[in-house]
Design a protein around this motif. Structure first.
Motif, PDB file in Angstrom:
ATOM      1  N   HIS A  53       0.850  -1.137   0.094  1.00 54.88           N
ATOM      2  CA  HIS A  53      -0.012   0.051   0.139  1.00 54.88           C
ATOM      3  C   HIS A  53       0.628   1.277  -0.287  1.00 54.88           C
ATOM      4  O   HIS A  53       0.547   2.643   0.457  1.00 54.88           O
ATOM      5  N   CYS A  84      -7.097   0.465  -4.706  1.00 63.48           N
ATOM      6  CA  CYS A  84      -6.203  -0.528  -4.679  1.00 63.48           C
ATOM      7  C   CYS A  84      -7.936  -0.882  -3.757  1.00 63.48           C
ATOM      8  O   CYS A  84      -8.306  -0.131  -3.319  1.00 63.48           O
ATOM      9  N   CYS A 105      -7.620  -1.414  -1.084  1.00 59.30           N
ATOM     10  CA  CYS A 105      -7.834  -0.321   0.280  1.00 59.30           C
ATOM     11  C   CYS A 105      -8.464   0.455   0.110  1.00 59.30           C
ATOM     12  O   CYS A 105      -8.887   1.416   1.363  1.00 59.30           O
ATOM     13  N   CYS A 157      -1.606   2.557  -5.022  1.00 62.94           N
ATOM     14  CA  CYS A 157      -1.353   1.582  -4.381  1.00 62.94           C
ATOM     15  C   CYS A 157      -0.052   0.688  -5.121  1.00 62.94           C
ATOM     16  O   CYS A 157      -0.325   0.417  -6.584  1.00 62.94           O
TER      17      CYS A 157
END
Ligand SMILES: [Zn+2]
Length: 323
Positions: free
Chosen positions: A165, A175, A177, A182
């Motif tokens: 990340h 991403c 996340c 990332c």
């Protein structure tokens, strides 16, 4: 009197547990299904059954087992011994260390699975005699572990080392996340596959990926693209080159920050590392501080499929190994 250690590699699909002697040599091992969808009680009971099984198969008396190390996907707290949650597993905020110590009457230590694998490579794999190394695994996602002066670096609560990340392209793709650009969104197997799928959908580009996937984007994965690249398909080679280039940016950041003696690369994508090498090296040379780049040995993992369980054994043995 001999001491023995148990490592538990806890995964979403299987639990791999092994008992090792004080040199880290595996004496007995056991693999069983995690049954991750059945909830906390079933998962805990499966871990306990795997521990009992390796003790029984080894013929070692339980009182001679010094410690159990557990490597688990996070997020988790090493300090508090709590697994907050695990993707694809139906449990949350499990006080795993407390529960396992109570049920086994043995001492238990928890570690994030990537840190555990990093420690496994440090003590039993590519990094023997190396004090400062960074381990990176590139598969569907990208994870990592940072070993500083022989110890895994945890940060405040165990979440350090999330190399996947690290932002390498501020305007890059989204991403898992939620963030954009990332390393994981640009250099993981999932990222390579995503770009391959796009090409098949676009119907403009001539590539073997199309025939090999029977023109079905859903059939495209990183492995198929690697095969096409190895057969000489320029487009497929470019997809791997691009991933290697971003990986180089990530590695350069890590080299500049940590000055590691070794970077150990593992995970499914690294089986085809030669497809990444040229662009990775170029990218590194352009960005890493020359003095630090000269000092770092970038190599592949040595432990392979046993990385997880050997890592968990290293977690259990850590104090002894450091002494
Ligand atoms: Zn991310």
């Amino acid at each position: 009197m001999s001491e023995y250690y148990i490592g538990v590699d806890l995964g979403g699909t299987k639990i791999y547990t092994a008992l090792a002697d004080e040199k880290g040599k595996i004496i007995s091992g056991n693999k069983m299904a995690t049954e991750a969808d059945k909830g906390e009680e079933v998962i805990i009971n499966n871990i306990l059954a795997s521990i009992e099984s390796v003790i029984e198969d080894s013929g070692v008396a339980k009182k001679n087992v010094e410690k159990i190390g557990i490597g688990s996907p996070g997020p988790l707290s090493v300090r508090k011994g709590i697994i907050y949650e695990t993707a694809n597993m139906s449990w949350e905020k499990v006080t795993i260390v407390e529960i396992m110590e109570e049920k086994t009457a043995l001492s238990v230590k928890l570690e994030n699975d990537a840190n555990a694998a990093a420690l496994g490579e440090k003590w039993f794999g590519a990094g023997k005699d190396i004090d400062d190394l960074i381990y990176i695994t590139v598969s569907t996602g990208i994870g990592g572990g940072i070993v500083i002066n022989k110890r895994a670096y945890h940060g405040f609560d165990g979440a350090a080392g999330e190399v996947g990340h690290m932002i390498v392209e501020p305007d890059g793709p989204q991403c898992g996340c939620g963030n954009y650009g990332c390393l994981e969104s640009l250099a993981s197997g999932t990222a390579i596959a995503r770009e391959g799928k796009k090409l098949v959908k676009s119907e403009q580009v001539e590539t073997m990926i199309r025939e090999m996937s029977s023109n079905d984007p859903e059939q495209v994965d990183a492995l198929l693209i690697a095969e096409a690249a190895q057969k000489g398909d320029k487009i497929a080679q470019d997809l791997y080159s691009k991933a290697g280039w971003y990986l180089g940016i990530g590695l350069a950041n890590l080299i500049n920050l940590f000055n590691p003696e070794m970077i150990v690369l593992g995970g499914g994508i690294m089986k085809d590392k030669e497809l990444l090498d040229d662009s990775l090296e170029k990218s590194l040379e352009d960005r890493a501080l020359p003095s630090s780049l000269k000092q770092v040995n970038i190599c592949k993992v040595k432990l392979g499929d046993e990385a997880g369980v050997k890592g968990a054994i290293a977690v259990a043995m850590e104090e002894k190994l450091l002494s």
